[in-house]
Design an enzyme around this catalytic site. Sequence first.
Site, PDB file in Angstrom:
ATOM      1  N   GLU A   1       0.752  -1.117   0.217  1.00  0.00           N
ATOM      2  CA  GLU A   1       0.006   0.063  -0.055  1.00  0.00           C
ATOM      3  C   GLU A   1       0.740   1.133  -0.018  1.00  0.00           C
ATOM      4  O   GLU A   1       0.584   2.483  -0.733  1.00  0.00           O
ATOM      5  CB  GLU A   1      -0.987   0.022   1.405  1.00  0.00           C
TER       6      GLU A   1
ATOM      7  N   GLU B   1      -3.773  -9.464   3.107  1.00  0.00           N
ATOM      8  CA  GLU B   1      -4.462  -9.403   4.552  1.00  0.00           C
ATOM      9  C   GLU B   1      -5.621 -10.467   4.584  1.00  0.00           C
ATOM     10  O   GLU B   1      -6.004 -10.882   5.847  1.00  0.00           O
ATOM     11  CB  GLU B   1      -5.159  -7.919   4.317  1.00  0.00           C
TER      12      GLU B   1
HETATM   13  C1  3H9 Z   1      -1.266  -4.962   7.008  1.00  0.00           C
HETATM   14  O1  3H9 Z   1      -0.465  -4.771   6.548  1.00  0.00           O
HETATM   15  C2  3H9 Z   1      -2.422  -4.328   7.037  1.00  0.00           C
HETATM   16  C3  3H9 Z   1      -2.626  -2.990   6.282  1.00  0.00           C
HETATM   17  O2  3H9 Z   1      -3.296  -3.291   5.206  1.00  0.00           O
HETATM   18  C4  3H9 Z   1      -3.416  -2.024   6.819  1.00  0.00           C
HETATM   19  C5  3H9 Z   1      -3.120  -1.716   8.513  1.00  0.00           C
HETATM   20  C6  3H9 Z   1      -3.821  -0.459   8.936  1.00  0.00           C
HETATM   21  N1  3H9 Z   1       4.306  -7.930  11.084  1.00  0.00           N
HETATM   22  O3  3H9 Z   1       7.595 -15.306   7.475  1.00  0.00           O
HETATM   23  P1  3H9 Z   1       9.049 -15.094   8.108  1.00  0.00           P
HETATM   24  C7  3H9 Z   1       7.794 -11.758  11.590  1.00  0.00           C
HETATM   25  S1  3H9 Z   1      -1.388  -6.582   7.562  1.00  0.00           S
HETATM   26  C8  3H9 Z   1       4.727  -8.431  12.134  1.00  0.00           C
HETATM   27  O4  3H9 Z   1       9.573 -16.346   8.666  1.00  0.00           O
HETATM   28  P2  3H9 Z   1      10.163 -14.782   5.797  1.00  0.00           P
HETATM   29  C9  3H9 Z   1       7.487 -13.101  11.668  1.00  0.00           C
HETATM   30  O5  3H9 Z   1       6.243 -13.324  12.558  1.00  0.00           O
HETATM   31  C10 3H9 Z   1       0.046  -7.354   7.380  1.00  0.00           C
HETATM   32  N2  3H9 Z   1       5.755  -9.458  12.239  1.00  0.00           N
HETATM   33  O6  3H9 Z   1      10.169 -14.762   7.232  1.00  0.00           O
HETATM   34  C11 3H9 Z   1       8.680 -13.729  11.880  1.00  0.00           C
HETATM   35  O7  3H9 Z   1       9.104 -13.601  13.261  1.00  0.00           O
HETATM   36  P3  3H9 Z   1       9.722 -14.817  14.144  1.00  0.00           P
HETATM   37  C12 3H9 Z   1       0.145  -7.897   5.776  1.00  0.00           C
HETATM   38  C13 3H9 Z   1       5.959  -9.786  11.158  1.00  0.00           C
HETATM   39  O8  3H9 Z   1      11.491 -14.472   4.989  1.00  0.00           O
HETATM   40  C14 3H9 Z   1       9.710 -12.830  11.066  1.00  0.00           C
HETATM   41  O9  3H9 Z   1       9.081 -11.566  10.683  1.00  0.00           O
HETATM   42  N3  3H9 Z   1       1.373  -8.606   5.781  1.00  0.00           N
HETATM   43  C15 3H9 Z   1       5.217  -9.312   9.983  1.00  0.00           C
HETATM   44  O10 3H9 Z   1      10.175 -16.411   5.190  1.00  0.00           O
HETATM   45  C16 3H9 Z   1      10.153 -13.580   9.858  1.00  0.00           C
HETATM   46  O11 3H9 Z   1       8.964 -14.077   9.053  1.00  0.00           O
HETATM   47  C17 3H9 Z   1       1.503 -10.087   5.823  1.00  0.00           C
HETATM   48  O12 3H9 Z   1       0.426 -10.644   6.347  1.00  0.00           O
HETATM   49  C18 3H9 Z   1       4.437  -8.481   9.964  1.00  0.00           C
HETATM   50  N4  3H9 Z   1       3.589  -7.848   9.190  1.00  0.00           N
HETATM   51  O13 3H9 Z   1       9.091 -14.349   4.814  1.00  0.00           O
HETATM   52  C19 3H9 Z   1       2.836 -10.417   6.064  1.00  0.00           C
HETATM   53  N5  3H9 Z   1       5.818 -10.163   8.852  1.00  0.00           N
HETATM   54  O14 3H9 Z   1      11.144 -14.724  13.565  1.00  0.00           O
HETATM   55  C20 3H9 Z   1       2.925 -11.668   5.677  1.00  0.00           C
HETATM   56  C21 3H9 Z   1       6.751 -11.188   9.243  1.00  0.00           C
HETATM   57  O15 3H9 Z   1       9.880 -13.903  15.538  1.00  0.00           O
HETATM   58  N6  3H9 Z   1       4.443 -12.289   5.698  1.00  0.00           N
HETATM   59  N7  3H9 Z   1       6.788 -11.060  10.559  1.00  0.00           N
HETATM   60  O16 3H9 Z   1       9.036 -15.791  14.111  1.00  0.00           O
HETATM   61  C22 3H9 Z   1       5.094 -12.820   4.807  1.00  0.00           C
HETATM   62  O17 3H9 Z   1       4.777 -13.034   3.815  1.00  0.00           O
HETATM   63  C23 3H9 Z   1       6.505 -13.125   5.182  1.00  0.00           C
HETATM   64  O18 3H9 Z   1       6.659 -12.953   6.802  1.00  0.00           O
HETATM   65  C24 3H9 Z   1       7.567 -12.335   4.456  1.00  0.00           C
HETATM   66  C25 3H9 Z   1       9.026 -12.744   4.911  1.00  0.00           C
HETATM   67  C26 3H9 Z   1       7.543 -12.547   2.890  1.00  0.00           C
HETATM   68  C27 3H9 Z   1       7.376 -11.005   4.630  1.00  0.00           C
END
Ligand code: 3H9
Length: 700
Positions: free
Chosen positions: A105, A125
């Site tokens: 976004e 989301e």
């Molecule tokens: C959003 O954005 C809402 C908005 O539209 C509006 C808001 C008002 N937050 O997956 P990994 C942590 S909703 C906090 O193993 P990778 C994860 O828990 C959000 N933490 O790594 C982990 O922690 P730990 C929409 C997050 O390299 C660590 O980072 N976004 C977040 O395999 C590593 O993660 C999503 O749904 C976060 N947003 O993959 C995110 N993201 O090491 C989806 C990750 O302590 N996330 N963590 O266990 C992903 O697709 C993958 O995490 C990403 C990295 C590809 C980013």
Amino acid sequence: MTGPVDYEIHGAVALIALNNPPVNALGIAVREGIAAAIDKAEADDNVKCIVLAGRNRCFCGGADITEFGKPRKEPSLSVLINRLEASEKPVVVAIHGTAVGGGCEISLGCHYRVGDKTARFGLPEINLGLLPGAGGTQRLPRLIGIAPALDIILGGEYVDAEKALELGFLDAIVPGDLIAGAIDFANGLIRDGKGPRRTAEMEIEKEGAQATLDEYKKKIAKRSRGLIAPARCIEAVEAAMSISVAEGMKLERKNFDELVQSDQSKAQRHLFFAERQAHKLPGVDKDTELRKIEQVAVIGCGTMGRGIAMSFASAGFAVTVLEQSHDALDNGLAAAKKTYEGSVKRGRITQEEADACMARFTGTVDYADLKDADIVIEAVFEDMTIKKQVFGQLDAVCKPGAILATNTSSLDVDEIANATSRPADVVGTHFFSPANIMKLMENVRGKATSPEVQATVMKLSKDIGKVGVMVGVCDGFVGNRMLYRYRSQAEFLLEEGALPEQIDKVIYDFGFPMGPFAMGDLAGLDVGYMVRKHRRENFPTNDRYSSTIADRIVEMGRHGQKNGMGWYKYAEGGRTPEPDPEIAKLVESVSAEMGITRRDVTDREIMERCMYTLINEGAKILEEGIATRPSDIDLVWVHGYGYPIGKGGPMFFADLTGVDKIHETMKRLHDAHGDLLRPAALLEELAMSGKSFADYQSKK
Ligand code: 3H9
């Protein structure tokens, strides 16, 4: 600048770089940092253009999910993005790796978008039971059109750089160093006198849009039964056609605030963190060196082996499949080819991708050809004698350090490991049918499985796009052990007064894709018959696990959908279960033989007997240390058995309902129906101390 946002000047370009490891989530400190950096760049007359980029492994993983449900701090993401978009100086975003959720976004709020070849974007989301809440539903359709935007918003999947360029999300893919390339791009804008190009000011393409929206509404009604978020997403995108971005964002915000408080979103956020938590293995250091896996071998090319082999081939691994005869091998490979062709026809993959996957297969009938495999996964008939023979042969031919894995769904992994001279290299990798589709990999550590092997197999699950959960050895491991108990209750309810269609409807209404009897018919009842026979012989206990009805049905020659009759009857070649009076007669006669006076069984009782039993058995599994944490059990049930994601898995559902309430009900059921329903000690302990499974997990 200190903090999670770096600020640098490169000539006439200000570089704002997110630096909040691991994924640059947009928590309050990052939002404040970006806002301050924009102010600084705007106030600096020497700055003519701004580049927004990210350090660390990706551009941005979105809003900080851990902040959801807490009071919102300003600047909110929407306010920040509007501020960025309003900038009088052009803003270029430079994307490497993932730009998702709020990260996507914020990119939409920038005036130009460039990426390197690793760039991918998406709005996941929906997977958290939410809708994009910072303008995504309003800006994305304006930028790339309604249909592609809906695909991305409702699909929750990520789009790679090439496709992003084709869709018009990216303006350019930059070769070499991304930040240097983005600064060059910015200098080009300055040179050409190009100003801001605001997505919010773009006209939305209305031609055919309403028909597209209607089509998606129909699709989600079927695909996302019971979930609220998909309809809220469509509502917001529909609004984008008729109202301004500012008005649309108000509606989007209202929907987001409603969803973020919903149990469904809480459940889906729980599952997001559960997937990551599952990789933290007790007794395995996070820096454990992993074994290199390039060559995979699968023994058996029947339905299961083939599905496993396809999971690896689709993820880019070279796979050798071993069968007993050339005929079996040819049939197996032909079936794999047919499945890939089906995916091409449905538009899921291209013909080139299908060909590339098939090219990764090598077939053999000779164990000697497995000598170079880094991991061998056995998927032969579920019989201990055969499995031991296979593992003996593997021990003789496999290179030192190869991982020897079994796909057994219930046999003792330790006993299998002891058929080799290297039990530390033996592990269970239990896939679920159809293995090329189902996401769960229930990995089983034996007593001797080395930490290195455990960590490697968990990483491998992730590499092939599966959800890996590590569990210990017991009859049925986590998933099937719980399933046995739940199915027993469903069968006992038949003896007491219910019919299959009533039970299946209650379970379907709870949110499962189908109830236990329809499921049995789909899987084939003869398989369950064999498993029960094996279990009776190998696990003789005083417990009465299943009703005789299940066996009698098979003995009547009813094998399920495959021969058009099972718990239900099926029209010639059909798949729709129809209640069969023959079955009602059988069920009633078994009740009579057992001296049971049939009674009206309520839907509520069915739900409690089946679903609370799952929770109770899950609690016992935790007591015994077979599962490490409640959320691991939830993953097993959501990804292996179709437990409704909106309820977060059995243990999360227990917390939502109240552990004390579940315990009360189990006590009542135990008093009425006996020992199989005795409340687990852990359930009792949590209920007595006013605690939840989440409390239990946080103490682990
Ligand atoms: C959003 O954005 C809402 C908005 O539209 C509006 C808001 C008002 N937050 O997956 P990994 C942590 S909703 C906090 O193993 P990778 C994860 O828990 C959000 N933490 O790594 C982990 O922690 P730990 C929409 C997050 O390299 C660590 O980072 N976004 C977040 O395999 C590593 O993660 C999503 O749904 C976060 N947003 O993959 C995110 N993201 O090491 C989806 C990750 O302590 N996330 N963590 O266990 C992903 O697709 C993958 O995490 C990403 C990295 C590809 C980013």
